[in-house]
Design a protein around this motif. Structure first.
Motif, mmCIF file in Angstrom:
data_model
loop_
_atom_site.group_PDB
_atom_site.id
_atom_site.type_symbol
_atom_site.label_atom_id
_atom_site.label_comp_id
_atom_site.label_asym_id
_atom_site.label_seq_id
_atom_site.Cartn_x
_atom_site.Cartn_y
_atom_site.Cartn_z
ATOM 1 N N UNK A 39 25.802 35.404 -29.469
ATOM 2 C CA UNK A 39 26.143 35.736 -30.701
ATOM 3 C C UNK A 39 27.485 36.435 -30.827
ATOM 4 N N UNK A 40 27.640 37.336 -29.952
ATOM 5 C CA UNK A 40 29.008 38.269 -29.911
ATOM 6 C C UNK A 40 30.161 37.027 -29.453
ATOM 7 N N UNK A 41 29.850 36.320 -28.577
ATOM 8 C CA UNK A 41 31.148 35.220 -28.093
ATOM 9 C C UNK A 41 31.324 34.432 -29.269
ATOM 10 N N UNK A 42 30.148 34.122 -29.781
ATOM 11 C CA UNK A 42 30.381 32.827 -30.916
ATOM 12 C C UNK A 42 31.021 33.584 -32.163
ATOM 13 N N UNK A 43 30.508 34.836 -32.489
ATOM 14 C CA UNK A 43 31.334 35.630 -33.515
ATOM 15 C C UNK A 43 32.651 35.645 -33.293
ATOM 16 N N UNK A 44 32.981 36.026 -32.159
ATOM 17 C CA UNK A 44 34.577 36.149 -31.784
ATOM 18 C C UNK A 44 35.261 35.098 -32.053
ATOM 19 N N UNK A 45 34.684 33.792 -31.396
ATOM 20 C CA UNK A 45 35.358 32.461 -31.659
ATOM 21 C C UNK A 45 35.579 32.046 -33.177
ATOM 22 N N UNK A 46 34.586 32.424 -33.830
ATOM 23 C CA UNK A 46 34.586 31.940 -35.319
ATOM 24 C C UNK A 46 35.708 32.795 -35.978
ATOM 25 N N UNK A 47 35.579 34.115 -36.031
ATOM 26 C CA UNK A 47 36.509 35.036 -36.275
ATOM 27 C C UNK A 47 37.968 34.495 -36.158
ATOM 28 N N UNK A 48 38.200 34.085 -34.696
ATOM 29 C CA UNK A 48 39.699 33.719 -34.542
ATOM 30 C C UNK A 48 39.863 32.484 -35.096
#
Length: 122
Positions: A80-89
């Motif tokens: 979820x942390x990596x996915x959150x970062x990718x989606x925010x980007x």
């Protein structure tokens, strides 16, 4: 007996804006886009497959979802942390950052129509 969820309908005000969000920001693929009365029948599928979202035009006289409340559609991420970062980007707005819950981790994001969704990780 095997029963799976194949589609979830999401009622939207602007179908093209919804397509742009789900494909451009979330990485989904349009699998169906055809005439449906005066509007379109649009299905988008997550990058790894699974249940499709039907982006259906809401009728003007239908009640709107309660603003500020998430839909009870839970998207699952391996990290979820990596996915959150990718989606925010990609420009996805999160109204709740990833947090630890008793059952795992959870975050809440919203689409360009203002609908909110859960993103979880067990």
């Amino acid at each position: 007996m095997a029963v799976n969820v194949s589609q979830v309908t999401l009622y939207v005000d602007d179908q093209q804006r919804a397509v742009d969000f789900w494909t451009g920001k979330m990485g989904f693929t349009v699998t169906t886009d055809m005439p449906y009365g005066d509007d379109r029948w649009i299905e988008v599928e997550p990058p790894d497959g699974g249940a499709r979202l039907v982006l259906l035009k809401a009728a003007p006289d239908w009640p709107t979802p309660v603003k500020g409340m998430p839909h009870y559609v839970l998207f699952q991420a391996d990290d979820i942390v990596r996915t959150h970062e990718e989606l925010v980007a990609r420009g996805v707005e999160f109204v709740q950052e990833p947090q630890r819950q008793p059952w795992g981790r959870s975050a809440v994001f919203k689409d360009d129509e203002g609908h909110q969704f859960h993103l979880g990780q067990r």
